[in-house]
Design a protein around this motif. Sequence first.
Motif, mmCIF file in Angstrom:
data_model
loop_
_atom_site.group_PDB
_atom_site.id
_atom_site.type_symbol
_atom_site.label_atom_id
_atom_site.label_comp_id
_atom_site.label_asym_id
_atom_site.label_seq_id
_atom_site.Cartn_x
_atom_site.Cartn_y
_atom_site.Cartn_z
ATOM 1 N N THR A 169 0.829 -1.202 0.000
ATOM 2 C CA THR A 169 0.000 0.000 0.000
ATOM 3 C C THR A 169 0.865 1.254 0.000
ATOM 4 O O THR A 169 0.601 2.208 -0.740
ATOM 5 N N GLY A 170 1.917 1.258 0.801
ATOM 6 C CA GLY A 170 2.826 2.404 0.841
ATOM 7 C C GLY A 170 3.541 2.628 -0.475
ATOM 8 O O GLY A 170 3.710 3.762 -0.921
ATOM 9 N N ALA A 171 3.963 1.543 -1.115
ATOM 10 C CA ALA A 171 4.660 1.663 -2.400
ATOM 11 C C ALA A 171 3.723 2.184 -3.488
ATOM 12 O O ALA A 171 4.114 3.039 -4.300
ATOM 13 N N LEU A 172 2.489 1.692 -3.509
ATOM 14 C CA LEU A 172 1.526 2.174 -4.499
ATOM 15 C C LEU A 172 1.201 3.652 -4.293
ATOM 16 O O LEU A 172 1.150 4.429 -5.249
ATOM 17 N N ALA A 173 0.984 4.024 -3.045
ATOM 18 C CA ALA A 173 0.693 5.435 -2.752
ATOM 19 C C ALA A 173 1.870 6.314 -3.148
ATOM 20 O O ALA A 173 1.693 7.386 -3.733
ATOM 21 N N SER A 174 3.072 5.861 -2.839
ATOM 22 C CA SER A 174 4.267 6.626 -3.188
ATOM 23 C C SER A 174 4.416 6.772 -4.701
ATOM 24 O O SER A 174 4.750 7.856 -5.194
ATOM 25 N N PHE A 175 4.145 5.707 -5.432
ATOM 26 C CA PHE A 175 4.235 5.738 -6.895
ATOM 27 C C PHE A 175 3.269 6.764 -7.473
ATOM 28 O O PHE A 175 3.653 7.638 -8.264
ATOM 29 N N PHE A 176 1.993 6.670 -7.080
ATOM 30 C CA PHE A 176 0.986 7.567 -7.648
ATOM 31 C C PHE A 176 1.193 9.014 -7.206
ATOM 32 O O PHE A 176 1.034 9.941 -8.006
ATOM 33 N N LEU A 177 1.549 9.229 -5.946
ATOM 34 C CA LEU A 177 1.777 10.606 -5.491
ATOM 35 C C LEU A 177 3.036 11.195 -6.129
ATOM 36 O O LEU A 177 3.082 12.386 -6.441
ATOM 37 N N GLY A 178 4.051 10.378 -6.331
ATOM 38 C CA GLY A 178 5.283 10.858 -6.959
ATOM 39 C C GLY A 178 5.069 11.269 -8.397
ATOM 40 O O GLY A 178 5.454 12.373 -8.816
ATOM 41 N N PHE A 179 4.440 10.394 -9.186
ATOM 42 C CA PHE A 179 4.203 10.745 -10.581
ATOM 43 C C PHE A 179 3.125 11.815 -10.722
ATOM 44 O O PHE A 179 3.179 12.634 -11.634
ATOM 45 N N GLY A 180 2.160 11.823 -9.809
ATOM 46 C CA GLY A 180 1.162 12.890 -9.827
ATOM 47 C C GLY A 180 1.800 14.237 -9.574
ATOM 48 O O GLY A 180 1.467 15.235 -10.226
ATOM 49 N N SER A 181 2.730 14.285 -8.628
ATOM 50 C CA SER A 181 3.446 15.535 -8.351
ATOM 51 C C SER A 181 4.303 15.956 -9.542
ATOM 52 O O SER A 181 4.388 17.142 -9.873
ATOM 53 N N LEU A 182 4.927 14.987 -10.180
ATOM 54 C CA LEU A 182 5.732 15.285 -11.370
ATOM 55 C C LEU A 182 4.876 15.903 -12.464
ATOM 56 O O LEU A 182 5.234 16.934 -13.043
ATOM 57 N N PHE A 183 3.724 15.294 -12.754
ATOM 58 C CA PHE A 183 2.856 15.833 -13.808
ATOM 59 C C PHE A 183 2.249 17.172 -13.404
ATOM 60 O O PHE A 183 1.998 18.014 -14.259
ATOM 61 N N LEU A 184 2.019 17.373 -12.107
ATOM 62 C CA LEU A 184 1.524 18.671 -11.651
ATOM 63 C C LEU A 184 2.579 19.757 -11.906
ATOM 64 O O LEU A 184 2.257 20.851 -12.370
ATOM 65 N N LEU A 185 3.833 19.454 -11.608
ATOM 66 C CA LEU A 185 4.903 20.410 -11.872
ATOM 67 C C LEU A 185 5.045 20.675 -13.368
ATOM 68 O O LEU A 185 5.201 21.823 -13.793
ATOM 69 N N LEU A 186 4.981 19.606 -14.165
ATOM 70 C CA LEU A 186 5.097 19.787 -15.619
ATOM 71 C C LEU A 186 3.923 20.588 -16.171
ATOM 72 O O LEU A 186 4.102 21.425 -17.065
ATOM 73 N N ALA A 187 2.717 20.345 -15.652
ATOM 74 C CA ALA A 187 1.536 21.064 -16.149
ATOM 75 C C ALA A 187 1.597 22.549 -15.780
ATOM 76 O O ALA A 187 1.080 23.386 -16.512
ATOM 77 N N SER A 188 2.239 22.856 -14.657
ATOM 78 C CA SER A 188 2.319 24.259 -14.234
ATOM 79 C C SER A 188 3.528 24.985 -14.821
ATOM 80 O O SER A 188 3.737 26.163 -14.539
ATOM 81 N N GLY A 189 4.322 24.304 -15.634
ATOM 82 C CA GLY A 189 5.418 24.967 -16.329
ATOM 83 C C GLY A 189 6.773 24.812 -15.676
ATOM 84 O O GLY A 189 7.737 25.418 -16.119
ATOM 85 N N VAL A 190 6.868 24.026 -14.607
ATOM 86 C CA VAL A 190 8.156 23.772 -13.966
ATOM 87 C C VAL A 190 8.704 22.493 -14.565
ATOM 88 O O VAL A 190 8.263 21.396 -14.221
ATOM 89 N N TYR A 191 9.627 22.617 -15.487
ATOM 90 C CA TYR A 191 10.155 21.446 -16.172
ATOM 91 C C TYR A 191 11.343 20.879 -15.403
ATOM 92 O O TYR A 191 12.369 21.512 -15.274
ATOM 93 N N VAL A 192 11.142 19.687 -14.877
ATOM 94 C CA VAL A 192 12.164 19.029 -14.068
ATOM 95 C C VAL A 192 12.835 17.918 -14.822
ATOM 96 O O VAL A 192 12.339 17.396 -15.759
#
Length: 76
Positions: free
Chosen positions: A53-76
């Motif tokens: 459960t922790g690994a799944l939550a970490s995966f989705f929150l990590g990639f969700g945060s990445l796409f949120l940054l990319l959508a807002s114009g912060v290219y990492v």
Amino acid sequence: MASKPVTAPVPITWYPTLAVFMLSIGLLITASFFIYEATSSRKTRSLPKELTTGALASFFLGFGSLFLLLASGVYV
């Protein structure tokens, strides 16, 4: 041989949608993890279930945060 330009594996227009869906799924899994921890006794807890459960939550929150940054114009 001419080199090809680098393109994103995911279309840029999908970034906001992916961010919302992945963050939502990650938050739901995190909530279920907290509910599981609060309602189960120490003797009935399962380490593999907690780690999964922790690994799944970490995966989705990590990639969700990445796409949120990319959508807002912060290219990492």
